[in-house]
Write a protein that holds these residues in place. Sequence first.
Motif, PDB file in Angstrom:
ATOM      1  N   ALA A   1       0.586  10.643  -3.338  1.00 23.24           N
ATOM      2  CA  ALA A   1       2.104  10.747  -3.371  1.00 23.24           C
ATOM      3  C   ALA A   1       3.065  10.702  -4.378  1.00 23.24           C
ATOM      4  CB  ALA A   1       2.472   9.547  -2.421  1.00 23.24           C
ATOM      5  N   GLY A   2       2.440  11.515  -5.428  1.00 24.89           N
ATOM      6  CA  GLY A   2       3.388  11.750  -6.590  1.00 24.89           C
ATOM      7  C   GLY A   2       3.337  10.889  -7.547  1.00 24.89           C
ATOM      8  N   THR A   3       2.363   9.506  -7.611  1.00 25.99           N
ATOM      9  CA  THR A   3       2.373   8.648  -8.645  1.00 25.99           C
ATOM     10  C   THR A   3       0.829   7.893  -8.912  1.00 25.99           C
ATOM     11  OG1 THR A   3       3.510   6.572  -9.366  1.00 25.99           O
ATOM     12  CG2 THR A   3       3.264   7.078  -7.066  1.00 25.99           C
ATOM     13  N   PHE A   4       0.556   7.468  -9.685  1.00 22.48           N
ATOM     14  CA  PHE A   4      -0.273   6.481  -9.976  1.00 22.48           C
ATOM     15  C   PHE A   4      -0.234   5.398 -11.094  1.00 22.48           C
ATOM     16  CE2 PHE A   4      -1.920  10.018 -12.335  1.00 22.48           C
ATOM     17  CZ  PHE A   4      -2.211   9.428 -13.642  1.00 22.48           C
ATOM     18  N   THR A   5      -0.885   4.351 -10.866  1.00 19.11           N
ATOM     19  CA  THR A   5      -0.879   3.332 -12.229  1.00 19.11           C
ATOM     20  C   THR A   5      -2.412   3.405 -12.724  1.00 19.11           C
ATOM     21  OG1 THR A   5       0.852   1.921 -11.025  1.00 19.11           O
ATOM     22  CG2 THR A   5      -0.572   1.068 -12.829  1.00 19.11           C
ATOM     23  N   VAL A   6      -2.403   3.355 -14.013  1.00 20.21           N
ATOM     24  CA  VAL A   6      -3.770   3.194 -14.571  1.00 20.21           C
ATOM     25  C   VAL A   6      -3.519   2.134 -15.768  1.00 20.21           C
ATOM     26  CG1 VAL A   6      -2.819   4.950 -16.574  1.00 20.21           C
ATOM     27  CG2 VAL A   6      -5.344   4.782 -16.260  1.00 20.21           C
TER      28      VAL A   6
ATOM     29  N   HIS B   1      13.281  14.695  -8.660  1.00 14.06           N
ATOM     30  CA  HIS B   1      12.916  13.879  -7.554  1.00 14.06           C
ATOM     31  C   HIS B   1      11.240  13.789  -7.542  1.00 14.06           C
ATOM     32  CE1 HIS B   1      16.017  16.567  -5.808  1.00 14.06           C
ATOM     33  NE2 HIS B   1      16.646  15.240  -5.730  1.00 14.06           N
ATOM     34  N   THR B   2      10.662  12.295  -7.134  1.00 10.06           N
ATOM     35  CA  THR B   2       9.330  12.166  -7.090  1.00 10.06           C
ATOM     36  C   THR B   2       8.897  13.234  -6.357  1.00 10.06           C
ATOM     37  OG1 THR B   2       9.720   9.692  -7.830  1.00 10.06           O
ATOM     38  CG2 THR B   2       7.708  10.479  -6.563  1.00 10.06           C
ATOM     39  N   VAL B   3       7.635  13.669  -6.723  1.00  6.55           N
ATOM     40  CA  VAL B   3       6.996  14.689  -6.022  1.00  6.55           C
ATOM     41  C   VAL B   3       5.812  13.856  -4.879  1.00  6.55           C
ATOM     42  CG1 VAL B   3       5.734  16.703  -5.854  1.00  6.55           C
ATOM     43  CG2 VAL B   3       7.225  16.326  -7.707  1.00  6.55           C
ATOM     44  N   THR B   4       6.487  13.365  -4.096  1.00  7.29           N
ATOM     45  CA  THR B   4       5.775  12.677  -3.030  1.00  7.29           C
ATOM     46  C   THR B   4       4.751  13.574  -2.122  1.00  7.29           C
ATOM     47  OG1 THR B   4       7.697  12.863  -1.450  1.00  7.29           O
ATOM     48  CG2 THR B   4       7.545  10.776  -2.871  1.00  7.29           C
TER      49      THR B   4
ATOM     50  N   ILE C   1       5.796  20.094  -9.219  1.00  6.46           N
ATOM     51  CA  ILE C   1       6.068  19.195 -10.584  1.00  6.46           C
ATOM     52  C   ILE C   1       6.354  20.117 -11.756  1.00  6.46           C
ATOM     53  CG2 ILE C   1       4.631  17.962 -12.226  1.00  6.46           C
ATOM     54  CD1 ILE C   1       2.347  17.503  -9.816  1.00  6.46           C
ATOM     55  N   ASP C   2       7.451  19.406 -12.246  1.00 10.69           N
ATOM     56  CA  ASP C   2       7.961  19.858 -13.366  1.00 10.69           C
ATOM     57  C   ASP C   2       7.575  18.978 -14.807  1.00 10.69           C
ATOM     58  OD1 ASP C   2      10.354  21.724 -14.912  1.00 10.69           O
ATOM     59  OD2 ASP C   2      10.953  19.662 -15.501  1.00 10.69           O
ATOM     60  N   HIS C   3       7.547  17.858 -14.739  1.00 13.83           N
ATOM     61  CA  HIS C   3       7.298  16.931 -15.824  1.00 13.83           C
ATOM     62  C   HIS C   3       6.878  15.404 -15.211  1.00 13.83           C
ATOM     63  CE1 HIS C   3      11.626  15.951 -14.669  1.00 13.83           C
ATOM     64  NE2 HIS C   3      11.345  14.994 -15.146  1.00 13.83           N
ATOM     65  N   TYR C   4       6.442  14.632 -15.897  1.00 14.89           N
ATOM     66  CA  TYR C   4       6.067  13.383 -15.649  1.00 14.89           C
ATOM     67  C   TYR C   4       6.929  12.391 -16.550  1.00 14.89           C
ATOM     68  CZ  TYR C   4       2.025  15.427 -13.795  1.00 14.89           C
ATOM     69  OH  TYR C   4       1.058  16.151 -13.167  1.00 14.89           O
TER      70      TYR C   4
END
Length: 332
Positions: free
Chosen positions: A212-217, A182-185, A153-156
């Motif tokens: 898998a590299g993501t989420f929703t809040v 790239h998305t960090v899956t 991971i480098d950034h969001y």
Amino acid sequence: MRSPVPRTLLSSLTPGQTYYFKAYAINAIGTTLSSPELSFTTASATPKILVTLPGQSAPNTGTPTAQVAGTAFNVTLTTTTDGSTTDAGYAGTKNITFSGPTLGTYPATVDFTAGIGTASITLTNVESTTLTATDGTIAGLTSTSFTVNPGAIDHYIVSASSPQSISTAFAVMVTAKDVYGHTVTTDSATSVTMSSGSGTVSFDVNPKTLVAGTFTVNATDTAAETITITATDGNSKTGTSGNIVVNPLPKYRSLANGNWNATTTWEVSTDNGWSWGPAAVTPTSADAGVSISHAVTNTASVTVDEVTIASGGQLVLNSGLTLNNGSGDDLT
């Protein structure tokens, strides 16, 4: 009747070798005289440069280890005389051209000893790919397919639609990216903390773990303002959204005599009364307030809150009207 011509398959012949033979026939009566001496030459062997990937013990044998974008790895190059036999005489510094992934860095030269050399390669694209190496004279044999995974991971990337409404939850998507975007899956373990410069923003889950590299809040702001939302992990990797406008709850006022449930009866303001425009829906208790200065008739059940009947206004009840017990005056 002529018997079929006999055929014999010869194997284990040496490439580029001339072989001589004579033919004769044998039957129950005896053996014929032999034919004149005949010959044939086998095709020359085709030299090849083979690629052995990490995790393989030999070229194109075994399952390669997945690589990481941006991280160097070594491959072994084997020069052969025939695609399988190592050419021990192939030595020295050679100009090697690699083909396969276009995004990456390759050495221009490789040092060979007894037909074998090592090359350090860095690939930056996430993909399933192969490698081929050639010196311009000796062709390369394509490697086994292997996978390049995203890097660390480098950034969001933090994103949410705008505008939003005060005190109404809205979705915020957080996606971890490597340095190449790239998305960090491959990451389903990093905990990410959400924050905002505004003290009136809250989140339904905080912190939250990547899947898998993501989420929703879900975020909620109890003030009408313009905000940004930031995601930060324990390694100080971070990312901030663009501006998100949080509008106050709409206010309604009557525009003409008419039915409560007709949009033409109302006009609406979404900037706390600074400007007004035609209503797309009719007012309910979810809104900031209703001001009536015309004759408005209620013909269908509706729940309302903070209704003000101004001078000259009239509310005619022909059906059920429920007053929600909110924080302000329910009916004045």
